[in-house]
Design a protein around this motif. Structure first.
Motif, short mmCIF file in Angstrom:
data_model
loop_
_atom_site.label_atom_id
_atom_site.label_comp_id
_atom_site.label_asym_id
_atom_site.label_seq_id
_atom_site.Cartn_x
_atom_site.Cartn_y
_atom_site.Cartn_z
N UNK A 160 0.81 -1.21 0.00
CA UNK A 160 0.00 0.00 0.00
C UNK A 160 0.85 1.28 0.00
N UNK A 161 2.19 1.12 -0.18
CA UNK A 161 3.06 2.28 -0.37
C UNK A 161 3.38 2.51 -1.85
N UNK A 162 2.72 1.79 -2.75
CA UNK A 162 3.15 1.82 -4.16
C UNK A 162 2.98 3.17 -4.82
N UNK A 163 2.01 3.97 -4.35
CA UNK A 163 1.88 5.31 -4.93
C UNK A 163 3.12 6.14 -4.60
N UNK A 164 3.70 5.92 -3.41
CA UNK A 164 4.94 6.61 -3.05
C UNK A 164 6.12 6.05 -3.85
N UNK A 165 6.13 4.74 -4.08
CA UNK A 165 7.18 4.13 -4.88
C UNK A 165 7.15 4.69 -6.30
N UNK A 166 5.96 4.96 -6.80
CA UNK A 166 5.80 5.57 -8.13
C UNK A 166 6.50 6.94 -8.16
N UNK A 167 6.30 7.74 -7.10
CA UNK A 167 6.95 9.06 -7.02
C UNK A 167 8.47 8.92 -7.00
N UNK A 168 8.97 7.93 -6.23
CA UNK A 168 10.42 7.71 -6.13
C UNK A 168 11.01 7.39 -7.50
N UNK A 169 10.36 6.49 -8.23
CA UNK A 169 10.86 6.09 -9.55
C UNK A 169 10.83 7.26 -10.52
N UNK A 170 9.76 8.05 -10.48
CA UNK A 170 9.66 9.22 -11.37
C UNK A 170 10.78 10.22 -11.11
N UNK A 171 11.12 10.40 -9.83
CA UNK A 171 12.22 11.32 -9.48
C UNK A 171 13.57 10.75 -9.94
N UNK A 172 13.75 9.44 -9.82
CA UNK A 172 14.98 8.81 -10.29
C UNK A 172 15.12 8.97 -11.80
N UNK A 173 14.02 8.84 -12.52
CA UNK A 173 14.05 9.03 -13.98
C UNK A 173 14.42 10.46 -14.34
N UNK A 174 13.94 11.42 -13.53
CA UNK A 174 14.28 12.82 -13.77
C UNK A 174 15.78 13.06 -13.62
N UNK A 175 16.39 12.35 -12.67
CA UNK A 175 17.83 12.48 -12.44
C UNK A 175 18.61 11.88 -13.62
N UNK A 176 18.19 10.69 -14.06
CA UNK A 176 18.89 10.01 -15.16
C UNK A 176 18.81 10.81 -16.45
N UNK A 177 17.58 11.17 -16.84
CA UNK A 177 17.35 12.02 -18.02
C UNK A 177 18.17 11.56 -19.24
N UNK A 178 18.13 10.24 -19.51
CA UNK A 178 18.80 9.70 -20.69
C UNK A 178 20.27 9.40 -20.52
N UNK A 179 20.83 9.55 -19.31
CA UNK A 179 22.26 9.34 -19.10
C UNK A 179 22.62 7.85 -19.01
N UNK A 180 21.69 7.03 -18.54
CA UNK A 180 21.93 5.59 -18.41
C UNK A 180 20.70 4.86 -18.95
N UNK A 181 20.74 4.50 -20.23
CA UNK A 181 19.55 3.97 -20.90
C UNK A 181 19.09 2.64 -20.33
N UNK A 182 20.03 1.74 -19.99
CA UNK A 182 19.65 0.43 -19.46
C UNK A 182 18.95 0.57 -18.10
N UNK A 183 19.50 1.43 -17.25
CA UNK A 183 18.89 1.66 -15.93
C UNK A 183 17.53 2.35 -16.08
N UNK A 184 17.47 3.28 -17.03
CA UNK A 184 16.22 4.00 -17.26
C UNK A 184 15.14 3.06 -17.77
N UNK A 185 15.51 2.12 -18.65
CA UNK A 185 14.56 1.14 -19.17
C UNK A 185 14.00 0.27 -18.06
N UNK A 186 14.88 -0.15 -17.14
CA UNK A 186 14.45 -0.98 -16.00
C UNK A 186 13.47 -0.21 -15.12
N UNK A 187 13.76 1.06 -14.86
CA UNK A 187 12.89 1.88 -14.02
C UNK A 187 11.53 2.10 -14.69
N UNK A 188 11.56 2.29 -16.00
CA UNK A 188 10.30 2.51 -16.71
C UNK A 188 9.41 1.26 -16.70
N UNK A 189 10.04 0.10 -16.74
CA UNK A 189 9.26 -1.15 -16.63
C UNK A 189 8.61 -1.25 -15.25
#
Length: 569
Positions: A309-338
């Motif tokens: 029941x914390x998954x909505x918060x986990x969604x926010x965490x992943x979105x923030x991590x994607x903002x940090x990556x911003x295309x710098x690490x495509x393999x890690x970004x792909x995993x986060x997007x999945x």
């Protein structure tokens, strides 16, 4: 011998005294269930108990043994709470006992118990994000509470506070009035009153009334410090940080959030630590402090992953991590997007925006119906009553349309995207210099699209609505267009022979008995497509491909291995 006899006699006398004292105490407890004050005492005691369900049953045994109907209601409701705390998730045992307590309260026709048992069940649904199931029960409980004197309710302050929570969840302005009403029935300087004042502050903050928000946060903070509630104080610090962030004072916001996290870690309040960490990460990201943000998000992600029941918060965490990556690490970004996609699909069926919006519409619909019903009862003239019915019909139809549109929009968008992707790829194929590698890429793309379409069809297979049936037909048409037609096969075969002419001639010279259906499988396998991919393109099952190969093996005999040696080369 005399001494021994005295000891035995003393033991029996002592045992009898203990038995009668316990029996008297038990009878006293059972008889006290009819008193509202004592009922609240029993509930309060069990709300603070440990998670051991076996021990809980022993403590509640005096209720189960009682002939009082109220005792049975309390037993089932409190046992349901115990199982909820033990399993820490939605579970069948809690469901069973919650529903049984509500049913028995209705049989007894006791308004106080009906409201309390329904509220007790609602808290369970709210805590585990079962918003869709929660809304109808809460609406009904709200209506019933209007017919009862609050002084006759079980914990009226808890009742109105919970109504405030629900209305706050769906962003309804009535939340503030419910919170203020709950304040009338609770101790003014207590952790509970600090919590309600904090909640009122959050309501004003949501409405962009920063002055009132800060006023109530300050009141809440004063009481929390006065009663020594460090947990509440930590949460207030985080909420005040939101106000300062909104004002543009990021340094003060960061300072409050760091204090919030420090208190949360000290008192092991992981949920609050997670919320504060996400807020802090968001602000630090604005200031381009990515290294500190990454460390904070790692900890927040650990907590968010620990509970479903914390998954909505986990969604926010992943979105923030994607903002940090911003295309710098495509393999890690792909995993986060999945991960993000999986979480979004889960939230759509539990506590996601779609569910909350749908629940919000249900509340609005119920409010409209209640308002028009009150007006209708006040009207005596038939013509005015008729107009009210027309308004109800219009509102119902409008709300139904909006509800239908929101639920089906995503599915339609997916279908259109799949159609556009297919047309776009085929256009590129026609414009490009066609060779067999282009076709291989084309076939791989088709397989992906077919897989997506099959999943979409599977999701709506159980639906019986007319709209869903229409959507199934449309999706089936798109699926059919992705299968390999005779025209596509002939084009593919021509390009294949151009590039693999030697292979094709060798096959035809050594195996003239091969049919066109055999050639399809052989050519596609030459392009390294597996059985599943071949079956998807040809519109048949994987078993059908296997059986076709088995029949070919029987037909060619020893030459079958030679055929596949040629293919592998």
């Amino acid at each position: 011998m005399i001494s021994c006899a005295k000891k035995i006699r003393f033991f029996f006398v002592l045992s009898a005294v203990v038995f009668f004292v316990e029996l008297r105490a038990q009878k006293s407890s059972i008889s006290s269930v009819d008193s509202l004050k004592d009922i609240e005492t029993i509930i309060s005691k069990e709300n603070n108990s440990k998670k051991d369900t076996i021990e809980l049953k022993k403590r509640l045994s005096f209720l189960k043994k009682s002939s009082s109907k109220k005792s049975q209601i309390l037993y089932n409701a409190l046992l349901a709470n115990g199982y909820s705390a033990f399993f820490d998730k939605i579970n069948s045992r809690s469901e069973q006992y919650y529903l049984k307590s509500i049913e028995e309260a209705k049989k007894l026709n006791d308004s106080a118990f009906i409201i309390w048992t329904q509220l007790n069940y609602s808290k369970y649904l709210y805590f585990y994000c079962q918003i869709d199931r929660l809304i109808p029960i809460v609406l009904k409980t709200m209506d019933e509470s209007n017919l009862v004197d609050p002084s006759e309710m079980i914990f009226p302050h808890e009742t109105f506070k919970f109504f405030g929570w629900i209305m706050s969840t769906v962003e309804d302005d009535s939340a503030i009035s419910y919170y203020k009403k709950s304040m009338q029935y609770m101790q003014k300087s207590s952790s509970e009153s600090a919590g309600v004042l904090n909640a009122i502050g959050n309501c004003y903050f949501r409405n962009k009334d920063l002055s009132n928000a800060l006023h109530y946060f300050d009141q809440s903070e004063d009481i929390a410090l006065q009663v020594g509630d460090s947990v509440r104080y930590a949460k207030i610090l985080g909420d005040k940080a939101l106000v300062y962030e909104e004002k543009g004072n990021l340094n003060d916001a960061i300072r409050f959030l760091k204090q919030d996290i420090q208190y949360s870690q000290k008192f092991k309040i992981e949920k609050n630590e997670m919320y504060a960490s996400i807020l802090l990460a968001r602000i630090l990201l604005k200031l381009k402090d990515t290294s500190t943000t990454e460390k904070i998000l790692e900890r927040a992600g650990e907590i968010a992953s620990s509970k479903s029941y914390y998954r909505s918060s986990l969604k926010e965490v992943i979105e923030l991590k994607l903002s940090i990556l911003n295309g710098k690490n495509l393999s890690k970004e792909l995993l986060l997007r999945r991960q993000l996609k999986q979480i979004e699909e889960y939230l759509l069926n539990t506590n996601g925006n779609t569910v909350l919006q749908r629940s919000h519409w249900l509340i609005q619909k119920e409010k409209y119906e209640n308002d028009t019903e009150k007006i209708r009862l006040q009207l005596e003239e038939g013509e005015r009553t008729k107009k009210i019915y027309i308004i109800i019909v219009i509102l119902t139809l409008s709300l139904s349309f909006v509800l239908y549109y929101s639920l089906n929009k995503k599915l339609k968008e997916k279908r259109l995207k799949l159609q556009n992707d297919r047309l776009l790829f085929e256009q590129k194929l026609n414009d490009a210099s066609t060779d067999i590698s282009t076709y291989a890429e084309y076939l791989k793309n088709k397989n992906k699209q077919i897989s997506i379409l099959e999943n979409e069809l599977e999701e709506i297979k159980s639906s019986t609505s007319i709209q869903s049936e229409e959507e199934k037909v449309k999706l089936q048409e798109v699926l059919s267009s992705h299968l390999m037609t005779d025209e596509n096969w002939n084009a593919f075969k021509r390009e294949f022979i151009k590039q693999h002419g030697d292979f094709y001639n060798t096959i035809m010279e050594n195996f003239p008995e091969l049919k066109e259906s055999n050639l399809k499988i052989i050519m596609l396998q030459k392009l390294n497509l597996n059985n599943y991919e071949i079956s998807s393109l040809l519109g048949v099952t994987t078993d059908a491909i296997k059986k076709s190969k088995q029949r070919l093996k029987k037909k060619l005999g020893e030459r079958y291995d030679l055929l596949f040696e040629i293919i592998d080369k």
